[in-house]
Scaffold this active site. Sequence first.
Site, short mmCIF file in Angstrom:
data_model
loop_
_atom_site.label_atom_id
_atom_site.label_comp_id
_atom_site.label_asym_id
_atom_site.label_seq_id
_atom_site.Cartn_x
_atom_site.Cartn_y
_atom_site.Cartn_z
N LEU A 34 0.81 -1.23 0.00
CA LEU A 34 0.00 0.00 0.00
C LEU A 34 0.84 1.27 0.00
O LEU A 34 0.37 2.33 0.38
CB LEU A 34 -0.98 0.01 1.19
N LYS A 85 7.99 3.72 -9.27
CA LYS A 85 7.97 3.95 -10.73
C LYS A 85 8.12 5.40 -11.19
O LYS A 85 7.98 5.67 -12.38
CB LYS A 85 6.67 3.40 -11.30
N SER A 125 10.13 -1.83 -18.73
CA SER A 125 9.66 -0.60 -19.36
C SER A 125 10.43 -0.32 -20.65
O SER A 125 11.61 -0.67 -20.76
CB SER A 125 9.89 0.54 -18.37
N TYR A 150 15.45 5.03 -11.98
CA TYR A 150 14.31 4.12 -12.21
C TYR A 150 14.60 3.23 -13.41
O TYR A 150 14.45 2.01 -13.35
CB TYR A 150 13.03 4.94 -12.45
N LYS A 154 15.26 -1.16 -13.85
CA LYS A 154 14.62 -2.09 -14.80
C LYS A 154 15.69 -2.83 -15.61
O LYS A 154 15.62 -4.03 -15.81
CB LYS A 154 13.67 -1.35 -15.74
N ASN A 200 3.42 12.54 -15.67
CA ASN A 200 3.00 11.93 -16.92
C ASN A 200 1.83 12.68 -17.55
O ASN A 200 1.05 13.33 -16.86
CB ASN A 200 2.65 10.45 -16.71
P1 NAD Z 1 1.78 1.56 -9.13
O1 NAD Z 1 2.65 2.36 -8.24
O2 NAD Z 1 0.40 2.03 -9.36
O3 NAD Z 1 1.72 0.06 -8.60
C1 NAD Z 1 2.77 -0.56 -7.92
C2 NAD Z 1 2.19 -1.20 -6.67
O4 NAD Z 1 3.24 -1.87 -5.97
C3 NAD Z 1 1.60 -0.18 -5.71
O5 NAD Z 1 0.31 -0.59 -5.34
C4 NAD Z 1 2.55 -0.20 -4.50
O6 NAD Z 1 1.86 0.05 -3.29
C5 NAD Z 1 3.14 -1.59 -4.59
N1 NAD Z 1 4.49 -1.75 -4.07
C6 NAD Z 1 5.59 -0.98 -4.30
N2 NAD Z 1 6.66 -1.50 -3.66
C7 NAD Z 1 6.23 -2.61 -3.03
C8 NAD Z 1 6.88 -3.58 -2.21
N3 NAD Z 1 8.16 -3.50 -1.91
N4 NAD Z 1 6.14 -4.61 -1.73
C9 NAD Z 1 4.80 -4.70 -2.02
N5 NAD Z 1 4.16 -3.82 -2.77
C10 NAD Z 1 4.86 -2.79 -3.28
O7 NAD Z 1 2.55 1.39 -10.51
P2 NAD Z 1 2.03 0.80 -11.90
O8 NAD Z 1 1.91 1.93 -12.84
O9 NAD Z 1 0.88 -0.07 -11.67
O10 NAD Z 1 3.30 -0.04 -12.33
C11 NAD Z 1 3.42 -1.41 -12.04
C12 NAD Z 1 4.77 -1.89 -12.53
O11 NAD Z 1 4.89 -1.63 -13.93
C13 NAD Z 1 5.95 -1.20 -11.86
O12 NAD Z 1 6.98 -2.12 -11.66
C14 NAD Z 1 6.36 -0.15 -12.88
O13 NAD Z 1 7.72 0.18 -12.78
C15 NAD Z 1 6.08 -0.89 -14.18
N6 NAD Z 1 5.86 0.03 -15.30
C16 NAD Z 1 4.89 0.99 -15.21
C17 NAD Z 1 4.73 1.89 -16.26
C18 NAD Z 1 3.68 2.99 -16.18
O14 NAD Z 1 3.71 3.90 -16.99
N7 NAD Z 1 2.72 2.94 -15.25
C19 NAD Z 1 5.52 1.80 -17.41
C20 NAD Z 1 6.47 0.80 -17.48
C21 NAD Z 1 6.64 -0.10 -16.41
C1 UD1 Z 2 7.95 8.82 -18.89
C2 UD1 Z 2 9.35 8.51 -18.42
C3 UD1 Z 2 9.64 7.04 -18.70
C4 UD1 Z 2 8.59 6.15 -18.03
C5 UD1 Z 2 7.21 6.57 -18.52
C6 UD1 Z 2 6.08 5.79 -17.88
C7 UD1 Z 2 10.62 10.60 -18.59
C8 UD1 Z 2 11.67 11.33 -19.35
N1 UD1 Z 2 10.30 9.40 -19.10
O1 UD1 Z 2 7.89 8.53 -20.26
O2 UD1 Z 2 10.93 6.70 -18.24
O3 UD1 Z 2 8.80 4.78 -18.33
O4 UD1 Z 2 7.01 7.97 -18.24
O5 UD1 Z 2 5.97 6.10 -16.53
O6 UD1 Z 2 10.10 11.06 -17.59
N2 UD1 Z 2 4.28 15.77 -21.67
C9 UD1 Z 2 3.93 17.09 -21.80
N3 UD1 Z 2 3.47 17.74 -20.69
C10 UD1 Z 2 3.33 17.12 -19.47
C11 UD1 Z 2 3.68 15.74 -19.37
C12 UD1 Z 2 4.18 15.12 -20.49
O7 UD1 Z 2 4.04 17.69 -22.86
O8 UD1 Z 2 2.91 17.77 -18.49
C13 UD1 Z 2 4.78 15.06 -22.87
C14 UD1 Z 2 6.19 14.54 -22.72
O9 UD1 Z 2 7.12 15.47 -23.15
C15 UD1 Z 2 6.14 13.30 -23.61
C16 UD1 Z 2 4.68 12.83 -23.58
O10 UD1 Z 2 3.94 13.95 -23.08
O11 UD1 Z 2 6.45 13.65 -24.91
C17 UD1 Z 2 4.46 11.66 -22.66
O12 UD1 Z 2 5.05 11.94 -21.41
P1 UD1 Z 2 4.96 10.94 -20.17
O13 UD1 Z 2 3.55 10.57 -19.92
O14 UD1 Z 2 5.73 11.56 -19.05
O15 UD1 Z 2 5.68 9.62 -20.71
P2 UD1 Z 2 7.16 9.41 -21.29
O16 UD1 Z 2 7.88 10.69 -21.44
O17 UD1 Z 2 7.05 8.60 -22.52
#
Ligand code: NAD
Ligand code: UD1
Length: 340
Positions: A34, A85, A125, A150, A154, A200
């Site tokens: 959590l 993340k 990722s 981060y 990975k 994001n």
């Molecule tokens: P999130 O933070 O919503 O979910 C991660 C969950 O893991 C959370 O509920 C957190 O409470 C739990 N957690 C963290 N550390 C923990 C630990 N040590 N033990 C038990 N629970 C733990 O993130 P998400 O967006 O759902 O991402 C899930 C996975 O996917 C992550 O590993 C993230 O790096 C990877 N990922 C996410 C994205 C993205 O854009 N969301 C992109 C690429 C990879």
């Molecule tokens: C980002 C991370 C990446 C991670 C991914 C998912 C960086 C440099 N990269 O990727 O490592 O795996 O999130 O969590 O942080 N944008 C705007 N205005 C905003 C936010 C974003 O213009 O306020 C643009 C960014 O420049 C980008 C696109 O939207 O071109 C997407 O951004 P974002 O959602 O942060 O994803 P990534 O940059 O692809």
Amino acid sequence: MTKVLVTGGLGYIGSHTVVELSSAGYEVVIADNLSNSKLSVLERISKITNQTYEFYNVDCCDYSSTKEIFEKNKIDSIIHFAGLKSVSESIQKPIDYYSNNIESIITIQRLICEHNISKLIFSSSATVYGELSDPPFTEDSPTGACTNPYGWTKWMIEQMLRDFSNANNDKKVVILRYFNPVGAHDSGLIGEDPNGIPNNLFPYITGVLSGKYEKLTIYGDDYDTIDGTCIRDYIHVCDLAQGHVKALQYMQNSRAGVDVFNLGTGRGTSVKQVVDAFEKSLGHSFNYEIGPRREGDLPVAYANTLKAKEILQFCAKRSIDDMCTSSIKWQTEINEITHD
Ligand code: NAD
Ligand code: UD1
């Protein structure tokens, strides 16, 4: 019934994956500390699936409490989402990121060996591709040259899993490299709920729509792309969740070893196109401005999805409009929760 342990199962991607696993007939056990999620997500998942779940509030870095899950359940496979993340937070607190992300997967690998489990899926990722090659990225594109801690966690974990697989020749490991997961479940009951100001694009836009932030800043419109803004491969989180079901189904008969798959749509969408799609879904415009480029941003990133299509039979179906509409619906739900 096959029991799947989903670590981080109350988080954004984990919760949607629990829903898809349940509808595909898997029995799911959830572990989450959590740290970035709320217990109420458990009730919401149950409301969607009409099922109850065994839930463990454990830190996966802690061997003895995590071990209890394996002692109490016959786990067949593990999907490891648990991890930190945020790119920007990882630059501020690198040790927290290295310790949480790396220690948790080490605990999981130990327990896999001790309990004779053969299947592990790991959330990686597209960030591992860095700037080393041109898009579309294939699974064989060079990795490394990450720009933040981060991303390095990975990359390091991927290497650790290859070493683990070399040393344990009965294990099947699937590494899934996600592109940009966005959107929310159609029910509006679960979605992304980030702590603090989001970095994001999608959660920032929905924050502007709810009045939390005044306007979106588009980071640069002078890139060499169709409209000058950056291009990304946005994938609906429900499609991404189904990708995990496909991976588990594939692992039923696959050979031992490590398989890597991109999970994306294979389509690039610019930031301006995302803004247009939100405005179309809303039926009105919203406030944005053009700002300077964000350091570390790649101009263009999207997946080559052929391998996932051919081997996993995975193909993302939902459109950018579906991603925007479901994000807006979820934002309305969050506002109601906050105002309760
Ligand atoms: P999130 O933070 O919503 O979910 C991660 C969950 O893991 C959370 O509920 C957190 O409470 C739990 N957690 C963290 N550390 C923990 C630990 N040590 N033990 C038990 N629970 C733990 O993130 P998400 O967006 O759902 O991402 C899930 C996975 O996917 C992550 O590993 C993230 O790096 C990877 N990922 C996410 C994205 C993205 O854009 N969301 C992109 C690429 C990879
Ligand atoms: C980002 C991370 C990446 C991670 C991914 C998912 C960086 C440099 N990269 O990727 O490592 O795996 O999130 O969590 O942080 N944008 C705007 N205005 C905003 C936010 C974003 O213009 O306020 C643009 C960014 O420049 C980008 C696109 O939207 O071109 C997407 O951004 P974002 O959602 O942060 O994803 P990534 O940059 O692809």
